[in-house]
Design an enzyme around this catalytic site. Structure first.
Site, PDB file in Angstrom:
ATOM      1  N   LYS A   1      33.010  41.779   2.737  1.00 48.61           N
ATOM      2  CA  LYS A   1      32.424  41.623   1.411  1.00 48.61           C
ATOM      3  C   LYS A   1      33.169  42.431   0.359  1.00 48.61           C
ATOM      4  O   LYS A   1      33.968  43.313   0.657  1.00 48.61           O
ATOM      5  CB  LYS A   1      30.931  41.961   1.461  1.00 48.61           C
ATOM      6  CG  LYS A   1      30.175  40.892   2.252  1.00 48.61           C
ATOM      7  CD  LYS A   1      28.694  40.878   2.031  1.00 48.61           C
ATOM      8  CE  LYS A   1      28.101  39.623   2.704  1.00 48.61           C
ATOM      9  NZ  LYS A   1      26.633  39.605   2.657  1.00 48.61           N
TER      10      LYS A   1
ATOM     11  N   ARG B   1      26.788  40.499  11.915  1.00 52.16           N
ATOM     12  CA  ARG B   1      27.330  39.179  11.547  1.00 52.16           C
ATOM     13  C   ARG B   1      28.730  39.378  10.973  1.00 52.16           C
ATOM     14  O   ARG B   1      28.878  39.945   9.880  1.00 52.16           O
ATOM     15  CB  ARG B   1      26.397  38.512  10.528  1.00 52.16           C
ATOM     16  CG  ARG B   1      26.806  37.107  10.139  1.00 52.16           C
ATOM     17  CD  ARG B   1      25.794  36.517   9.142  1.00 52.16           C
ATOM     18  NE  ARG B   1      26.110  35.140   8.791  1.00 52.16           N
ATOM     19  CZ  ARG B   1      26.915  34.781   7.797  1.00 52.16           C
ATOM     20  NH1 ARG B   1      27.476  35.715   7.025  1.00 52.16           N
ATOM     21  NH2 ARG B   1      27.150  33.509   7.547  1.00 52.16           N
TER      22      ARG B   1
END
Length: 330
Positions: free
Chosen positions: A269, A304
């Site tokens: 991210k 994840r």
């Protein structure tokens, strides 16, 4: 209200956190508008201690007493990191084979990156159904906000619905999941993907996210979804600034107080790129691994990630080098 953040310790005679691999001997007691206080675990009433120590049962057959990995498999043209790479079922199968060390694969047919536009349920089903069919036999999750997509995916073999809206986007989602027998991951997000990063604000991000997830868990149980089929995700990057993300990661052990397994989705991210000087998402594996191991050390059960093999290797080394006090896993 008192919020309890267990403080895991590498060497401790304290209880196991969530019945897993970390122990803790102190707890930070947080209350709104008051300074946190750290107390020995023995000072807690049994009722407050119980959610922190209760073993988490397996979810979709995956043990929750060891770190587990959810591999990301986006079959979208526009996901922030791997958009367009795996839209064909053959390419998706090849990528799935490369993620053989994942406990479960998360198939997504709609990008929910900041600024992404909504796609129809029909388009989403058209994208994910051939891939789910091609991967039958693997443990599969469907990453969707839409009840028709969830229903079609579970019918095709998915065992978990990963809803980034925590079942608030589609009013039929809770009943659909309850009837399907699938598990659900309830993720926190402030706002829709189109606008969620415009100006996110919180009074206290960790406590606000905790309260929001607690409310959604209650809604899921009321809809008929048993607690042993529910997982929670604080939603890193979904309506959060970099400072919000870092605060959540530092205090992620707080969410054990919900008494449920925790999923962390921080892979590649933007904040990792900003802090780690990696403007290209594909270059953020080292930062992702650092964040993952920090969360493993706080007892977070599922991770994840895009880079499954690298993260699995990192967790294996973390276990062997030190800090591990739990059951053996492969």
């Amino acid at each position: 209200m008192r919020y309890l953040r267990p403080l895991p310790a590498t060497i401790s005679d304290g209880p196991r956190l969530a019945g897993g691999w970390m122990r803790f001997d102190r707890v930070e007691i947080c209350e709104r508008d008051r300074r946190p206080v750290i107390v020995p675990v023995g000072d807690l009433p049994e009722a407050e201690l119980a959610p922190l120590i209760a073993p988490r049962p397996p979810l979709c057959g995956i043990p929750m007493d060891r770190p587990s990995i959810m591999g990301i498999l986006n079959v979208t043209p526009d996901s922030f990191s791997d958009g367009g790479l795996f839209v064909h079922p053959d390419a998706a199968r090849t990528q799935a084979d490369a993620m053989s060390r994942a406990d479960i694969l998360d198939i997504g047919g709609e990008s929910t990156r900041p600024g992404a536009a909504e796609v129809s349920a029909a388009v989403e089903i058209e994208r994910v159904h051939p891939v789910i069919a091609a991967l039958r036999g693997r443990a599969l999750s469907i990453d969707t906000r839409k009840a028709p997509v969830a229903q079609a995916a579970v019918a095709a073999g998915a065992v978990l619905v990963n809803d980034v809206s925590a079942m608030t986007f589609d009013a039929d989602m809770a009943a659909t999941i309850a009837a399907s027998g699938a598990a659900v991951c309830l993720m926190h997000a402030q706002g829709a993907p189109e606008t969620m990063q415009d100006d996110p604000r919180y009074a206290d991000v960790a406590l606000d996210v905790y309260d929001a997830l607690a409310s959604r868990v209650d809604a899921a149980v009321t809809a008929g979804i048993p607690r042993d089929r529910i997982m929670v995700d604080p939603g890193i990057g979904f309506g959060k600034t970099q400072d919000h993300n870092l605060d959540l990661l530092r205090r992620i052990a707080l969410f054990h107080g919900l008494g449920l397994p925790i999923l962390l989705g921080a892979s590649r991210k933007r904040f990792i790129g900003a802090i780690g000087s990696a403007p290209q998402a594909a270059d953020r594996m080292p930062g992702t691994l650092a964040v993952t191991l920090a969360a493993v050390a706080q007892g977070v059960q599922m991770h994840r990630v895009h880079d499954v093999t690298a993260v699995a290797q990192g967790i294996a080394l973390w276990r062997e080098v030190g800090g591990y006090d739990g059951p053996v896993w492969n």
